[in-house]
Design a protein around this motif. Structure first.
Motif, mmCIF file in Angstrom:
data_model
loop_
_atom_site.group_PDB
_atom_site.id
_atom_site.type_symbol
_atom_site.label_atom_id
_atom_site.label_comp_id
_atom_site.label_asym_id
_atom_site.label_seq_id
_atom_site.Cartn_x
_atom_site.Cartn_y
_atom_site.Cartn_z
ATOM 1 N N LEU A 184 -4.849 5.242 0.040
ATOM 2 C CA LEU A 184 -5.493 6.558 -0.033
ATOM 3 C C LEU A 184 -5.457 7.265 1.324
ATOM 4 O O LEU A 184 -5.324 8.487 1.393
ATOM 5 N N LYS A 210 -11.676 5.961 -10.096
ATOM 6 C CA LYS A 210 -12.520 5.306 -9.073
ATOM 7 C C LYS A 210 -11.813 4.115 -8.449
ATOM 8 O O LYS A 210 -10.883 3.558 -9.027
ATOM 9 N N PHE A 211 -12.296 3.710 -7.254
ATOM 10 C CA PHE A 211 -11.767 2.534 -6.546
ATOM 11 C C PHE A 211 -11.581 1.337 -7.471
ATOM 12 O O PHE A 211 -10.521 0.716 -7.487
ATOM 13 N N ASP A 212 -12.653 0.996 -8.211
ATOM 14 C CA ASP A 212 -12.617 -0.193 -9.074
ATOM 15 C C ASP A 212 -11.441 -0.146 -10.041
ATOM 16 O O ASP A 212 -10.760 -1.145 -10.257
ATOM 17 N N GLN A 261 -10.747 13.177 0.213
ATOM 18 C CA GLN A 261 -11.788 12.231 -0.168
ATOM 19 C C GLN A 261 -13.144 12.797 0.240
ATOM 20 O O GLN A 261 -13.304 13.289 1.343
ATOM 21 N N TYR A 283 0.830 -1.218 0.000
ATOM 22 C CA TYR A 283 0.000 0.000 0.000
ATOM 23 C C TYR A 283 0.861 1.263 0.000
ATOM 24 O O TYR A 283 0.449 2.300 -0.519
ATOM 25 N N LYS A 316 -9.483 -4.195 -2.191
ATOM 26 C CA LYS A 316 -10.013 -2.874 -1.867
ATOM 27 C C LYS A 316 -9.351 -2.302 -0.622
ATOM 28 O O LYS A 316 -9.054 -1.113 -0.550
ATOM 29 N N SER A 317 -9.092 -3.173 0.385
ATOM 30 C CA SER A 317 -8.553 -2.644 1.642
ATOM 31 C C SER A 317 -7.145 -2.077 1.449
ATOM 32 O O SER A 317 -6.742 -1.137 2.137
ATOM 33 N N LEU A 345 -8.653 1.584 -9.668
ATOM 34 C CA LEU A 345 -7.384 1.465 -8.942
ATOM 35 C C LEU A 345 -7.132 0.007 -8.564
ATOM 36 O O LEU A 345 -6.001 -0.479 -8.629
ATOM 37 N N ILE A 346 -8.213 -0.682 -8.145
ATOM 38 C CA ILE A 346 -8.091 -2.103 -7.792
ATOM 39 C C ILE A 346 -7.599 -2.905 -9.004
ATOM 40 O O ILE A 346 -6.687 -3.722 -8.895
ATOM 41 N N ILE A 394 -6.136 -0.543 -1.318
ATOM 42 C CA ILE A 394 -6.351 0.785 -1.908
ATOM 43 C C ILE A 394 -6.798 1.789 -0.842
ATOM 44 O O ILE A 394 -6.313 2.932 -0.803
ATOM 45 N N VAL A 395 -7.692 1.344 0.061
ATOM 46 C CA VAL A 395 -8.150 2.227 1.147
ATOM 47 C C VAL A 395 -6.953 2.709 1.967
ATOM 48 O O VAL A 395 -6.822 3.905 2.273
#
Lengths: 236, 236
Positions: free
Chosen positions: A47, A28-30, A58, A4, A40-41, A32-33, A43-44
């Motif tokens: 960020l 968007k998240f998707d 955000q 990360y 997802k976690s 970046l994933i 990426i979270v």
């Protein structure tokens, strides 16, 4: 480097390289994933790192947006990896005034949790920014953690050495600061006069394990130092 | 207040009330999830808030630990909600020198993205901390966002009013700081002499939507102001 953190560094680099403006919406998240091939976690986490650094903001339900500083040449007051790693690429050099093992005074002893009779490394340096005097800095290192220092090491970035050679993970720091009038002792080191302004910063650095290893006292030159602090919504 | 912010505030309150020491291990994720009856991602967010505030540190695979400041009476340099909300409960008061609508100068106009001919609120105050002069502060508020101010409001915490009465969500801020020697204009306001030290801070505050609404210039009294900055591993 953890995944990360790599992703955070990559996103930040692309913001700078593509010169994205304040308020530019990031993918968007998707996306970046997909792009980084992680969960997802992860990426979270990446960020959150970037939000903590003041590189993005955000908005719940709306997206992730670029934050840019509108001024260069300021030192990051929150960064805790030593300022030689700053994106501005300041030219930072040092002149070593003193490097020795000493018995710590009471304040140093308490901050570093030293045993009775335990010696610490004492490093006193004048640091230069773009060839001007930036500060005079006195640092005390716990010698069971920072097991070896020499003149060559302390002429450069001590933190880079700790990280790369000693494999220490620097975690967080506490800074305490106030203004002073310079006195007969510190003013000549900064090439200033007694009575001139100075910013006095005491800082305690911890490993990521929570163990304190470096206590420093620094006086900054009032004409050659300027700082920025970017708060995020994480600081509410 | 969002659920994860409530949880963060509750955990921080319990750290202070139970006077937990630096390094004390907090309950495990599972216990926090049970206690607050929320999802894991809400707990993760709450802990990230606390890490960003310097109230805890997290060690991957090991747990979550308490961070405590070892000094009181310092102003939080990262907090961006105005210092009247600080846990130290400083007694902060203000004397209003000026409250008027004006055409902004170029720097203010650019920072606040003002249209040609758009007026802003100009507020000039001396602020006191525990009845001593803390700073002289000049703030400029975008008047399409901060739609109304009066003398009674600006004598107190303007940010509390913006939050509670105008329902504005304050998001983040950029601070730029350097030291100055006071001049003939600002020294009498601080009850100091020309040539005495001062800390000059320019700050731009944004709503959580990313819109800038407040640009301020503040000069701090060198004997009555001291600050702390707690960096977290989020600031690497």
């Amino acid at each position: 480097m953890l995944k990360y953190m790599e992703i955070a560094a990559d996103i930040e680099r692309s913001i700078v390289e593509e010169d994205l403006k304040q308020g530019t919406k990031l993918p968007k998240f998707d996306e970046l994933i997909r792009k980084y091939g992680v969960s997802k976690s992860t990426i979270v986490k990446a960020l959150n790192i970037l939000e903590g650094r003041g590189a993005i903001y955000q908005i719940q339900g709306s997206g992730v947006f670029v934050r840019r500083r509108n001024r260069l040449g300021y030192i990051n007051m929150i960064e805790n990896q030593g300022f030689t790693t700053n994106l501005d690429h300041f030219d930072i050099t040092a002149k070593v005034l003193s490097l020795e093992k000493v018995l710590p005074d009471l304040e140093v002893k308490e901050n570093l949790n030293c045993q009775e009779g335990e010696e610490v490394y004492h490093v006193k340096r004048i640091r230069y920014i773009n060839e001007q005097i930036l500060c005079v800095e006195e640092s005390f290192f716990k010698s069971d953690i920072v097991t070896y220092l020499n003149e060559e090491i302390v002429m450069g970035s001590i933190f880079t050495y700790l990280n790369e050679a000693l494999k220490l993970n620097i975690g967080f720091s506490d800074k305490y600061l106030h203004m002073i009038k310079l006195n007969e002792d510190n003013s000549p080191l900064l090439d200033l006069k007694p009575g001139d302004p100075g910013l006095f910063i005491e800082e305690l650095f911890y490993l990521s394990s929570g163990v304190p290893f470096d206590f420093s006292r620094t006086v900054y030159h009032y004409e050659h130092s300027q700082f920025f602090v970017q708060s995020s919504s994480l600081n509410h």
